[in-house]
Enzyme design. Structure first.
Site, PDB file in Angstrom:
ATOM      1  N   ASP A 118       0.890  -1.809   0.162  1.00 58.90           N
ATOM      2  CA  ASP A 118       0.049   0.210   0.160  1.00 58.90           C
ATOM      3  C   ASP A 118       0.816   1.238   0.436  1.00 58.90           C
ATOM      4  O   ASP A 118       1.120   1.303   1.133  1.00 58.90           O
ATOM      5  CB  ASP A 118      -0.906  -0.145   1.090  1.00 58.90           C
ATOM      6  CG  ASP A 118      -1.493   1.146   1.316  1.00 58.90           C
ATOM      7  OD1 ASP A 118      -2.209   2.163  -0.038  1.00 58.90           O
ATOM      8  OD2 ASP A 118      -1.641   1.423   2.146  1.00 58.90           O
ATOM      9  N   GLU A 140      -2.724  -2.608  -5.572  1.00 59.45           N
ATOM     10  CA  GLU A 140      -3.639  -1.601  -5.357  1.00 59.45           C
ATOM     11  C   GLU A 140      -3.407  -1.223  -6.475  1.00 59.45           C
ATOM     12  O   GLU A 140      -2.736   0.039  -6.600  1.00 59.45           O
ATOM     13  CB  GLU A 140      -4.360  -1.109  -4.600  1.00 59.45           C
ATOM     14  CG  GLU A 140      -6.225   0.153  -4.700  1.00 59.45           C
ATOM     15  CD  GLU A 140      -6.339   0.385  -3.578  1.00 59.45           C
ATOM     16  OE1 GLU A 140      -5.932   0.729  -2.098  1.00 59.45           O
ATOM     17  OE2 GLU A 140      -7.219   2.371  -3.498  1.00 59.45           O
ATOM     18  N   ASP A 157      -2.338   0.730   7.165  1.00 53.45           N
ATOM     19  CA  ASP A 157      -1.543   1.134   5.656  1.00 53.45           C
ATOM     20  C   ASP A 157      -1.148  -0.699   5.816  1.00 53.45           C
ATOM     21  O   ASP A 157      -1.048  -1.242   4.503  1.00 53.45           O
ATOM     22  CB  ASP A 157      -0.025   2.033   5.818  1.00 53.45           C
ATOM     23  CG  ASP A 157      -0.799   3.410   6.108  1.00 53.45           C
ATOM     24  OD1 ASP A 157      -1.246   3.689   4.723  1.00 53.45           O
ATOM     25  OD2 ASP A 157      -0.806   3.604   6.778  1.00 53.45           O
TER      26      ASP A 157
END
Lengths: 166, 166
Positions: free
Chosen positions: B7, B67, B139
């Protein structure tokens, strides 16, 4: 001193390497453009990093200069430019190069004497400043202009330092 | 199979490594967060890359999940996120890891079963899914959720492949 200028982009990343002698005279050592368009985006990011590592291994610059970015046309292009710039920075930083950032205005002033210059003007002036036989491709010209900008600023700092030590 | 989820962010970059056994059972191998705030921006970009290389050397994952980003709040945050993401991608790609991208919706569905989940929900569900003694930092939890998402999709592809070969 050998300076590499970088003009990162997710389609084309320009680079230009110049050498500055003791009198502040500049000459081009090499320049070009990593053309990474037409591949999946992730591959392009990897190719920018790998390609720049090859350029650094070939030309062995002492310092690096790159345009500072504060804004982009929109969030989408900012994301793409950001990732390309991140990949380029990593290549410079992992080789231990000091990285100097200059604004677009500083770079254009160094290359063409003013802040509002068309791409063609930058190409033309970089050609003249470095006595090149032909005008470099636009991204390579921007990268060379960035290196020239750093040469000027580094030269100015050196003169100041001499003055201060007198 | 060992999967690392990432992330990325220019202040904190979370990572989470999970292992999937032949029955599709998941366990956490390690997770954490590279805290790079409070330094000059360029140093942060270098630290994300260097830090992730250390994480990869320690945990030796086989695949990576991250992502997919399509939009950011604004061009300024997109430039920062982009550079952090570029630095992270370079670390994964230079180690030869296959990198898989998932949308925020896919990741949240994998972790909490729905697309609209608060950070705390993701932390809570990741803790339960991986039988962790405490909830990971936000995170790191997002990174673990990303790895879990890839485990599910990779598992589904494996079942399809088996079905197709019967």
């Amino acid at each position: 001193m050998r300076i590499i200028g970088i003009d990162p982009g997710s389609l084309r990343t320009g680079y230009g390497v110049i050498e500055v002698d003791g009198r502040g005279r500049l000459r081009s050592v090499g320049y070009g453009c990593l053309m990474v368009a037409g591949r999946p985006f992730l591959e392009r990011i990897g190719a920018i990093h790998a390609g720049l590592l090859e350029v650094l291994a070939e030309f062995r610059p002492d310092e690096a200069a790159i345009e500072a970015v504060f804004m982009a046309r929109n969030a989408d292009s900012a994301l793409k430019l950001g990732q390309a710039r991140g990949a380029a920075l990593v290549a410079l930083l992992q080789e231990g190069l000091p990285v100097h950032e200059y604004t677009a205005l500083q770079i254009k002033k160094a290359a063409v004497g003013g802040g509002h210059a068309a791409k063609e003007q930058v190409q033309h002036m970089v050609r003249i400043l470095l006595s090149l036989s032909e005008a470099p491709q636009a991204d390579a010209a921007d990268a060379l202009a960035c290196a020239v900008c750093h040469a000027h600023h580094a030269g100015t700092r050196a003169v100041w330092a001499q003055g201060a030590s007198r």
